[in-house]
Design an enzyme around this catalytic site. Structure first.
Site, PDB file in Angstrom:
ATOM      1  CE  LYS A   7     -41.428  43.512 -31.782  1.00  0.00           C
ATOM      2  NZ  LYS A   7     -41.613  44.695 -30.948  1.00  0.00           N
ATOM      3  CG  ASN A   8     -44.388  40.954 -30.162  1.00  0.00           C
ATOM      4  OD1 ASN A   8     -43.532  41.767 -29.834  1.00  0.00           O
ATOM      5  ND2 ASN A   8     -45.446  41.289 -30.880  1.00  0.00           N
ATOM      6  NE  ARG A  59     -45.499  48.119 -22.462  1.00  0.00           N
ATOM      7  CZ  ARG A  59     -45.970  48.931 -21.524  1.00  0.00           C
ATOM      8  NH1 ARG A  59     -45.346  50.056 -21.258  1.00  0.00           N
ATOM      9  NH2 ARG A  59     -47.063  48.632 -20.868  1.00  0.00           N
ATOM     10  CB  CYS A  65     -44.674  51.793 -30.494  1.00  0.00           C
ATOM     11  SG  CYS A  65     -43.575  51.221 -31.793  1.00  0.00           S
ATOM     12  NE  ARG A 112     -47.414  50.225 -25.293  1.00  0.00           N
ATOM     13  CZ  ARG A 112     -46.616  49.630 -26.171  1.00  0.00           C
ATOM     14  NH1 ARG A 112     -46.978  48.498 -26.716  1.00  0.00           N
ATOM     15  NH2 ARG A 112     -45.474  50.172 -26.520  1.00  0.00           N
ATOM     16  N   PRO A 113     -49.974  50.918 -18.976  1.00  0.00           N
ATOM     17  CG  PRO A 113     -51.837  50.984 -17.573  1.00  0.00           C
ATOM     18  CD  PRO A 113     -51.412  51.228 -19.003  1.00  0.00           C
ATOM     19  CB  ILE A 114     -46.452  47.543 -15.800  1.00  0.00           C
ATOM     20  CG1 ILE A 114     -45.857  48.428 -14.703  1.00  0.00           C
ATOM     21  CG2 ILE A 114     -45.785  47.828 -17.133  1.00  0.00           C
ATOM     22  CD1 ILE A 114     -44.400  48.094 -14.400  1.00  0.00           C
ATOM     23  CG  LEU A 151     -53.677  44.201 -15.466  1.00  0.00           C
ATOM     24  CD1 LEU A 151     -54.266  43.636 -16.754  1.00  0.00           C
ATOM     25  CD2 LEU A 151     -54.649  43.975 -14.310  1.00  0.00           C
ATOM     26  CG  ASP A 175     -48.971  44.308 -32.947  1.00  0.00           C
ATOM     27  OD1 ASP A 175     -49.279  45.420 -32.476  1.00  0.00           O
ATOM     28  OD2 ASP A 175     -48.159  43.544 -32.395  1.00  0.00           O
ATOM     29  NE  ARG A 177     -39.094  49.306 -30.819  1.00  0.00           N
ATOM     30  CZ  ARG A 177     -40.404  49.121 -30.667  1.00  0.00           C
ATOM     31  NH1 ARG A 177     -41.265  49.786 -31.391  1.00  0.00           N
ATOM     32  NH2 ARG A 177     -40.858  48.253 -29.791  1.00  0.00           N
TER      33      ARG A 177
END
Length: 416
Positions: free
Chosen positions: A22-23, A92, A116, A121-123, A125, A304, A395
């Site tokens: 998935k990732n 995400r 999730c 989990r800021p963006i 970067l 994970d 998911r």
């Protein structure tokens, strides 16, 4: 609403085949929009996140056709640079639209992504990287807007080896003018798969799989056919399913180098793991040794797999320790495991897991991997376990109940 109903204490035996990652699939689906012709992707897992991302790019004008585990994407009619906000909130990976459309059209806009709730989990970067490449970034009321007349290569140091930021910057830099260097880059196999995909499309990328990635921007990228790598987290989950039930399961379609941290811990626990070019065979008895685990960015033990590993360690002979260093909310499954009789004590980012017998109970999946852990616990528990809120699990796992049933698990998906 649906739930999983599990009858425990069945020793698993047989073969399970792992699907595509998935990732890896999600950023590759997004990056397909950079091509000037049709892209064919195979071994795509049929998951909610994949469906939602396909809906996003379809809404943007791409032609998307699905046939089982194959997706064909024609990006030539893309006419929007903004992702549908309602769809973007559901996953995400919607933030990959920012890097893709910034590279393709010089503009991208989307709401802050969902997914999730496993921690902050800021963006930041991601946005730091876009600014370094020459983009103007605006963040207003949860909506991100990035613009650039021209992207230019830059030297970018990531304060943390963020997978998402590495991917987004790599995608944007592939069409920037000149060379971009990403230092302290993430090294996950999914990033390597994306880089291979981009390279075949015409991108010039070196150093992927190390902490320094160099990208030379190109003007054009063409359509290709690409097969997604196997899902190392799905593979690890089924490996633990065999171990937690004292089973004997061959997990097919596994790249063993991607699951080395888990294999090492299994060996420490006294579990037999036989590596093969086609996958791994996991054989275990009920005599499992306690181990200590610390989650780290790749190639360390993956966050994970932490919740699934915790379920397994409830069956060890002595006290085990897990230290979570990646996400601050990654212990939400602990209270649910306690409902099943698990003896776990949390102290900050650490969890002490003492051995004990698990009993069936009604529990709920608080996130994707927590749901997988509860299924594993249900396989080892005495009596019946009901896992609710399974949309989280769906998911990231395609037909998990069918795959486990094929090797002897008593698990069914039923409507509430």
């Amino acid at each position: 609403m649906e739930k999983y109903v599990i009858e425990g204490l069945n020793s698993l035996a047989g073969e399970i085949k792992v699907g595509g990652a998935k990732n890896a699939a999600l950023p590759i689906i997004a990056a397909s929009l950079l091509a000037d012709s049709e892209v064919i992707l195979t071994d795509i897992p049929r998951l909610r996140d994949v469906t939602n991302l396909c809906s996003i790019i379809r809404d943007m004008g791409a032609k998307v056709e699905t046939n089982k585990n194959q997706i064909t994407i024609d990006p030539r009619l893309v006419n929007k640079t903004e992702a549908d906000h309602n769809l973007a909130r559901k996953l995400r990976a919607s933030y990959y639209i920012l890097g893709v459309m910034l590279a393709k059209s010089g503009h991208a806009r989307t709401t802050l992504p969902g997914g999730c709730n496993i921690g902050n989990r800021p963006i930041d970067l991601h946005l730091k990287g876009f600014r370094a490449l020459g983009a103007e970034v605006n963040l207003d009321h949860g909506v991100v807007d990035v613009k650039a007349n021209k992207l230019s290569g830059a030297d970018i140091y990531l304060d943390y080896p963020s997978v998402g930021a590495t991917i987004n910057i790599m995608i944007a830099a592939s069409r920037a003018e000149g060379q971009t260097i990403i230092e302290n880059a993430a090294r996950e196999p999914e990033i390597v798969d994306l880089a291979n995909f981009l390279t075949v499309m015409g991108a010039k990328i070196k150093g992927v799989g190390t902490d320094i990635i160099k990208i030379e921007g190109v003007d054009e990228m063409h359509g290709v056919e690409h097969r997604i790598i196997p899902d190392r987290i799905e593979a690890g989950t089924y490996m633990i399913a065999s171990a937690i039930t004292a089973g004997d399961v061959f997990v097919r379609n596994v790249l063993t180098e991607h699951v080395k941290p888990l294999i090492a811990k299994m060996h420490e626990m006294g579990i037999v793991v036989e590596e093969d070019i086609a996958g791994v065979r996991v054989k275990a008895t009920k005599d499992l040794k306690a181990v200590d685990v610390k989650t780290l960015p790749y190639p360390g033990f993956p966050t994970d797999m932490q919740s699934q590993m915790m379920a397994l360690l409830t069956q060890a002979d002595e006290t085990s320790l897990i230290i979570e260093t990646v996400w601050e909310n990654r212990f939400m499954h602990v209270d649910e495991l306690k409902r099943m009789g698990a003896n776990i004590k949390i102290d900050g980012h650490s969890a002490l897991i003492k051995p004990g017998r698990l009993s069936g109970a009604e529990v709920k999946a608080t996130d994707l991997r927590a749901g997988a852990a509860l299924i594993l616990a249900g396989l080892a528990a005495e009596g019946q376990t009901e896992v609710r809120d399974i949309y989280h699990v769906e998911r990231g796992y395609e037909n998990i109940e069918k795959k486990l049933s094929q090797v002897g698990a008593s698990i069914n998906k039923v409507s509430e």
